[in-house]
Design a protein around this motif. Structure first.
Motif, PDB file in Angstrom:
ATOM      1  N   ARG A  15     -88.585 -28.998   7.541  1.00  0.00           N
ATOM      2  CA  ARG A  15     -89.030 -29.079   6.140  1.00  0.00           C
ATOM      3  C   ARG A  15     -89.325 -30.525   5.768  1.00  0.00           C
ATOM      4  N   ASN A  16     -88.550 -31.449   6.329  1.00  0.00           N
ATOM      5  CA  ASN A  16     -88.737 -32.852   5.960  1.00  0.00           C
ATOM      6  C   ASN A  16     -88.669 -33.806   7.155  1.00  0.00           C
ATOM      7  N   ASN A  17     -88.608 -33.236   8.340  1.00  0.00           N
ATOM      8  CA  ASN A  17     -88.530 -34.001   9.584  1.00  0.00           C
ATOM      9  C   ASN A  17     -87.293 -34.898   9.684  1.00  0.00           C
ATOM     10  N   ASN A  18     -86.286 -34.582   8.914  1.00  0.00           N
ATOM     11  CA  ASN A  18     -85.014 -35.298   9.063  1.00  0.00           C
ATOM     12  C   ASN A  18     -84.281 -34.780  10.292  1.00  0.00           C
ATOM     13  N   THR A  19     -83.589 -35.690  10.960  1.00  0.00           N
ATOM     14  CA  THR A  19     -82.800 -35.296  12.129  1.00  0.00           C
ATOM     15  C   THR A  19     -81.329 -35.218  11.743  1.00  0.00           C
ATOM     16  N   PHE A  20     -80.751 -34.075  12.029  1.00  0.00           N
ATOM     17  CA  PHE A  20     -79.315 -33.898  11.791  1.00  0.00           C
ATOM     18  C   PHE A  20     -78.591 -33.931  13.134  1.00  0.00           C
ATOM     19  N   ARG A  21     -77.524 -34.649  13.152  1.00  0.00           N
ATOM     20  CA  ARG A  21     -76.730 -34.681  14.368  1.00  0.00           C
ATOM     21  C   ARG A  21     -75.442 -33.915  14.121  1.00  0.00           C
ATOM     22  N   LYS A  22     -74.995 -33.228  15.161  1.00  0.00           N
ATOM     23  CA  LYS A  22     -73.766 -32.436  15.036  1.00  0.00           C
ATOM     24  C   LYS A  22     -72.908 -32.691  16.277  1.00  0.00           C
ATOM     25  N   THR A  23     -71.629 -32.781  16.074  1.00  0.00           N
ATOM     26  CA  THR A  23     -70.738 -32.997  17.224  1.00  0.00           C
ATOM     27  C   THR A  23     -69.629 -31.941  17.205  1.00  0.00           C
ATOM     28  N   TRP A  24     -69.038 -31.790  18.366  1.00  0.00           N
ATOM     29  CA  TRP A  24     -67.899 -30.860  18.518  1.00  0.00           C
ATOM     30  C   TRP A  24     -66.950 -31.458  19.547  1.00  0.00           C
ATOM     31  N   GLN A  25     -65.700 -31.216  19.353  1.00  0.00           N
ATOM     32  CA  GLN A  25     -64.709 -31.707  20.314  1.00  0.00           C
ATOM     33  C   GLN A  25     -63.681 -30.615  20.585  1.00  0.00           C
ATOM     34  N   GLY A  26     -63.351 -30.471  21.826  1.00  0.00           N
ATOM     35  CA  GLY A  26     -62.321 -29.503  22.204  1.00  0.00           C
ATOM     36  C   GLY A  26     -61.524 -30.026  23.388  1.00  0.00           C
ATOM     37  N   THR A  27     -60.406 -29.418  23.616  1.00  0.00           N
ATOM     38  CA  THR A  27     -59.553 -29.863  24.725  1.00  0.00           C
ATOM     39  C   THR A  27     -59.193 -28.685  25.623  1.00  0.00           C
ATOM     40  N   LEU A  28     -59.427 -28.880  26.911  1.00  0.00           N
ATOM     41  CA  LEU A  28     -58.999 -27.884  27.895  1.00  0.00           C
ATOM     42  C   LEU A  28     -57.535 -28.194  28.227  1.00  0.00           C
ATOM     43  N   SER A  29     -56.671 -27.317  27.813  1.00  0.00           N
ATOM     44  CA  SER A  29     -55.243 -27.572  28.054  1.00  0.00           C
ATOM     45  C   SER A  29     -54.647 -26.445  28.888  1.00  0.00           C
ATOM     46  N   THR A  30     -53.565 -26.763  29.535  1.00  0.00           N
ATOM     47  CA  THR A  30     -52.920 -25.792  30.424  1.00  0.00           C
ATOM     48  C   THR A  30     -51.417 -25.805  30.190  1.00  0.00           C
ATOM     49  N   GLU A  31     -50.889 -24.616  30.091  1.00  0.00           N
ATOM     50  CA  GLU A  31     -49.436 -24.491  29.952  1.00  0.00           C
ATOM     51  C   GLU A  31     -48.855 -24.117  31.308  1.00  0.00           C
ATOM     52  N   LYS A  32     -47.904 -24.898  31.740  1.00  0.00           N
ATOM     53  CA  LYS A  32     -47.288 -24.613  33.039  1.00  0.00           C
ATOM     54  C   LYS A  32     -46.175 -23.589  32.858  1.00  0.00           C
ATOM     55  N   ARG A  33     -46.228 -22.564  33.657  1.00  0.00           N
ATOM     56  CA  ARG A  33     -45.193 -21.534  33.595  1.00  0.00           C
ATOM     57  C   ARG A  33     -44.535 -21.413  34.968  1.00  0.00           C
ATOM     58  N   VAL A  34     -43.318 -21.008  34.926  1.00  0.00           N
ATOM     59  CA  VAL A  34     -42.635 -20.738  36.182  1.00  0.00           C
ATOM     60  C   VAL A  34     -42.290 -19.264  36.212  1.00  0.00           C
ATOM     61  N   SER A  35     -42.799 -18.594  37.177  1.00  0.00           N
ATOM     62  CA  SER A  35     -42.490 -17.178  37.309  1.00  0.00           C
ATOM     63  C   SER A  35     -41.675 -17.000  38.586  1.00  0.00           C
ATOM     64  N   VAL A  36     -40.518 -16.464  38.423  1.00  0.00           N
ATOM     65  CA  VAL A  36     -39.615 -16.369  39.572  1.00  0.00           C
ATOM     66  C   VAL A  36     -39.163 -14.932  39.785  1.00  0.00           C
ATOM     67  N   ASN A  37     -39.409 -14.470  40.963  1.00  0.00           N
ATOM     68  CA  ASN A  37     -38.839 -13.196  41.408  1.00  0.00           C
ATOM     69  C   ASN A  37     -38.387 -13.464  42.830  1.00  0.00           C
ATOM     70  N   LEU A  38     -37.285 -14.160  42.910  1.00  0.00           N
ATOM     71  CA  LEU A  38     -36.859 -14.752  44.178  1.00  0.00           C
ATOM     72  C   LEU A  38     -36.107 -13.748  45.034  1.00  0.00           C
ATOM     73  N   SER A  39     -36.474 -13.690  46.277  1.00  0.00           N
ATOM     74  CA  SER A  39     -35.687 -12.888  47.214  1.00  0.00           C
ATOM     75  C   SER A  39     -35.452 -13.715  48.468  1.00  0.00           C
ATOM     76  N   VAL A  40     -34.286 -13.540  49.022  1.00  0.00           N
ATOM     77  CA  VAL A  40     -33.871 -14.322  50.189  1.00  0.00           C
ATOM     78  C   VAL A  40     -33.543 -13.348  51.308  1.00  0.00           C
ATOM     79  N   GLU A  41     -34.087 -13.607  52.466  1.00  0.00           N
ATOM     80  CA  GLU A  41     -33.959 -12.650  53.564  1.00  0.00           C
ATOM     81  C   GLU A  41     -33.445 -13.365  54.808  1.00  0.00           C
ATOM     82  N   LEU A  42     -32.461 -12.752  55.448  1.00  0.00           N
ATOM     83  CA  LEU A  42     -31.933 -13.304  56.696  1.00  0.00           C
ATOM     84  C   LEU A  42     -32.656 -12.669  57.876  1.00  0.00           C
ATOM     85  N   SER A  43     -32.755 -13.415  58.960  1.00  0.00           N
ATOM     86  CA  SER A  43     -33.407 -12.872  60.152  1.00  0.00           C
ATOM     87  C   SER A  43     -32.461 -11.979  60.949  1.00  0.00           C
ATOM     88  N   CYS A  44     -31.295 -11.687  60.381  1.00  0.00           N
ATOM     89  CA  CYS A  44     -30.334 -10.831  61.084  1.00  0.00           C
ATOM     90  C   CYS A  44     -29.571 -10.036  60.035  1.00  0.00           C
TER      91      CYS A  44
END
Lengths: 357, 78
Positions: free
Chosen positions: A109-138
């Motif tokens: 309409r008026n040849n004006n330039t609009f600038r737009k920005t965006w910011q985001g963060t890739l984040s990770t939550e560390k989880r520990v999942s344990v279903n531990l089993s221990v086995e003997l060879s005998c």
């Protein structure tokens, strides 16, 4: 910004390092969207995303001061049309990734330039999942046959640790081997005579030195002692069922030419006669007669005995009787003097003692 | 012989779903697919649709390694 096919956050298994979801398998899509509603009605209301220009993506890893532009050569991302970004990158839990987007739009309409920005963060939550089993060879109960083991025989007992179905690398685990002594478990050292080697996730034992030992292995994942597991197990010397008898091998019938009588001990198990029983049993040969009050004389030790035929005498009413006392032996026991182990040329001096039942 | 300790085991799963499900979720443009017309979706993708419902309609559960083999490694060069 439309976030498609996932979210900016993901989870990471603290043990395996696997991501959930793994963006290299199911990528995340960031799609800029320009929606315009013109109150003057000059521009038709609707989506104008295809008119975005100068679309640029930047990333900055945690701790990096520098923001780097994401180019098409970056294999962690795919830059699509109209600023669409396909994210294949998995952000480590301790290294979130910041994404910056900038674009422009020219208002016709008026040849004006609009600038737009965006910011985001890739984040990770560390989880520990344990279903531990221990086995003997005998098994947890290990009877050791003395007929198959001697001081040099060894046996390896190994531990396998699983988290769910996955076998855990022993390097990621803490193992503790202990021995039951004086009413409690104590740390197992390689100074025990029956221990050949105490490894990370295994021990090598010498069963010939074991009468009865109660052992235990405890395991936990490094950094997670809360999930400690242990397995006790027992190793003992087991002769099984056996019976003994003495047979007259020579001189059963006394004739003038018979000068010797040979009595031989036989020890039998379910598998048959044991060869060289004197190697495993203490055998005492006894001689007596059927006379009332006749003394029982010890005439020899070992598998067989040869005595003069004259021992039977000449009285036909007196019947000579040969007998044996057979006793199991203990495992090899290290000889000590003053609490110090006795060695000859560097080898331990051991002994076995007849077991009294 | 083994001992066991259990606590909130999390197993990452993926799903190979028929195109009809991927269409319903509007994910056909963003997800990989194989020659058989199956699309690779994450569990959170399928959760929206209903996991039981998706399985009833032909979705197959995959481990991460199975997903990589079927949808990524086997499609290299295609």
């Amino acid at each position: 910004m439309d976030v498609l096919g996932g979210s900016l956050s993901q989870a990471q298994d603290g043990l395996s390092g696997d991501f959930d979801p793994d963006r290299s398998i199911v990528p995340l899509i960031l799609k800029p969207r320009l929606q315009i509603t013109d109150p003057d009605g000059v521009l038709e209301s609707g989506e104008y995303s295809e008119y975005l220009i100068d679309c640029r993506w930047y990333e900055a890893s945690n701790g990096d001061d520098e923001t780097k532009r994401i180019l098409s050569s970056n294999t962690n991302y795919i830059i699509g049309d109209y600023g669409q970004l396909t994210v294949l990158k998995n952000a480590e839990a301790d290294a979130p990734v910041s994404l910056f987007f900038s674009c422009a739009w020219i208002d016709k309409r008026n040849n004006n330039t609009f600038r737009k920005t965006w910011q985001g963060t890739l984040s990770t939550e560390k989880r520990v999942s344990v279903n531990l089993s221990v086995e003997l060879s005998c098994a947890q109960k290990i009877p050791v046959s003395p007929f198959r083991t001697d001081g040099d025989t060894t046996r390896k007992i190994e531990v396998t640790v699983r988290n769910g179905d996955e076998v855990v690398d022993p390097k990621k685990c803490n193992f503790s081997w202990s021995i039951f002594d004086a009413g409690q478990y104590e740390q197992l050292g390689d100074d025990q005579p029956f221990i050949e080697e105490v490894g990370t996730n295994y021990i090598i034992i010498k069963p010939g030195y074991i009468d009865l030992e109660r052992l235990m292995v405890g395991v936990y994942l490094t950094g997670y002692p809360k999930y400690y597991k242990d397995i006790p197990f027992k190793v003992w010397r087991d002769y099984g069922n056996w019976s003994d008898e003495v047979r007259i091998e020579r001189g059963k019938f006394i004739r003038p030419d018979v000068t010797e009588i040979e009595a031989k001990a036989y020890v039998t198990t379910r598998r048959g006669n044991i060869a060289d029983p004197q190697n495993y049993f203490d055998i005492t040969h006894i001689f007596t007669t059927n006379e009332k009050g006749a003394a029982q004389k010890v005439i020899a030790y070992g598998e067989s005995v040869v005595v003069p035929a004259s021992i039977a005498g000449t009285d036909p009413n007196v019947i000579p009787v040969f007998g044996i006392i057979t006793q199991e032996r203990t495992a090899l026991r290290v000889v000590t003097i003053g609490g110090k182990k006795v060695t000859i040329d560097g080898s331990l001096v051991c002994m076995q003692i007849p077991k009294t039942t | 012989m083994y001992a066991n300790s259990k606590d909130n085991m999390i197993q990452t799963k993926y799903y190979a779903v028929p195109k009809s499900i991927a269409d319903a979720l509007c994910l056909t443009k963003y997800r990989k697919h194989d020659d058989g017309g199956y699309y690779l979706l994450s569990s959170s993708d399928v959760y929206v649709y209903g996991i039981d419902r998706a399985i009833a309609e032909g979705a197959v559960v995959l481990t991460p390694s199975e997903a990589k083999l079927r949808f990524i490694i086997n499609n290299i060069g295609k």
